[in-house]
Design a protein around this motif. Sequence first.
Motif, mmCIF file in Angstrom:
data_model
loop_
_atom_site.group_PDB
_atom_site.id
_atom_site.type_symbol
_atom_site.label_atom_id
_atom_site.label_comp_id
_atom_site.label_asym_id
_atom_site.label_seq_id
_atom_site.Cartn_x
_atom_site.Cartn_y
_atom_site.Cartn_z
ATOM 1 N N GLN A 69 8.346 54.195 86.055
ATOM 2 C CA GLN A 69 8.993 52.963 85.602
ATOM 3 C C GLN A 69 7.977 51.962 85.075
ATOM 4 N N LYS A 70 6.820 51.901 85.710
ATOM 5 C CA LYS A 70 5.767 50.993 85.260
ATOM 6 C C LYS A 70 5.256 51.400 83.880
ATOM 7 N N ARG A 71 5.084 52.711 83.678
ATOM 8 C CA ARG A 71 4.597 53.188 82.384
ATOM 9 C C ARG A 71 5.659 52.988 81.308
ATOM 10 N N ILE A 72 6.928 53.207 81.643
ATOM 11 C CA ILE A 72 8.011 52.973 80.686
ATOM 12 C C ILE A 72 8.004 51.522 80.225
ATOM 13 N N SER A 73 7.843 50.623 81.166
ATOM 14 C CA SER A 73 7.841 49.208 80.839
ATOM 15 C C SER A 73 6.685 48.859 79.903
ATOM 16 N N ALA A 74 5.494 49.397 80.203
ATOM 17 C CA ALA A 74 4.321 49.106 79.379
ATOM 18 C C ALA A 74 4.477 49.675 77.967
ATOM 19 N N SER A 76 7.318 50.434 76.440
ATOM 20 C CA SER A 76 8.404 49.709 75.771
ATOM 21 C C SER A 76 7.905 48.404 75.177
ATOM 22 N N LYS A 77 7.065 47.711 75.915
ATOM 23 C CA LYS A 77 6.511 46.446 75.424
ATOM 24 C C LYS A 77 5.654 46.678 74.185
ATOM 25 N N SER A 80 7.788 47.547 71.130
ATOM 26 C CA SER A 80 8.575 46.425 70.598
ATOM 27 C C SER A 80 7.834 45.690 69.488
ATOM 28 N N ASP A 90 12.354 59.184 78.670
ATOM 29 C CA ASP A 90 11.511 59.465 79.828
ATOM 30 C C ASP A 90 12.110 60.612 80.624
#
Length: 278
Positions: A69-74, A76-77, A80, A90
């Motif tokens: 989840q942490k890697r997905i967030s990074a 995704s940012k 963007s 994922d």
Amino acid sequence: MPSKTLLTVTGPDQGDDDLKLATGLCEEINAHLSVLVLVIAAPPSGGAYAEVVSPAWLAERQAEMEMLQKRISAVSKMLSASPVSTDLSDDYPDHAWADEVIGRRARYADLTVLGPDLLTSQTLKEKVIEGALFSSGRPLLLVPKGPTVTLKPKRVLVAWDASLEASRALRESLNILSGADEVRVAMVNPIEDERHHGAEPGADVASYLSRHGVKVAVDRLPSSNHSIADVLRRHAVDTGAELMVMGAYGHSRLRERIFGGVTRSMIEDPGLPIIMAR
């Protein structure tokens, strides 16, 4: 056909360099970037039913899912702010199924890009290579650390052994080859018979490429007691090639792992960007 979708795979231990590299390639050819964030699940310790009684294993899986989840967030940012169109997916597969997961995703891309960061991750690297080559029907681009990579190269080296795998790699790369200033078809110790290279090794493949508008030359190279992989790497340097195109795993994976082979050697030490297909 020009590539319109590139796929790259990233794990929790990778930085953003491979993503930036793939983004740059998409910008160069006006393509869409597909990113797969993957964490391979830790197997249970102590046997097949250990997950029932192992709090430590459950805690490890929870930690892995948090990393995912942490890697997905990074990612995704970062995406963007990407100058190209993108999509993000994922997965959290078991080790045995990771290559199948990657292969299924790669079927919806024209080319899977494996960059320098991922090349240092042994387990995930192997799964991406196996998934792309054996489960997708699509080619793979290996990009080692150091050389500049482009999908519009001026000089390309084709490693030709008249195999089905080499033929597939050639066809998958026609758009790139037709745009190059020079394409050299290299054969190491070519065999002159109908089951291999024909009466004049290189003549048939050169004619085929010429009909596609490729500016082609043929090089017949002796191995001189060197490995085929070493001869190809040396010839790539000598000819100033920016990209190599080759078939992958003409022999079984097991045989290559035990006895070695051209594919395995080029994966371990590419020397320059390589498009592989089978």
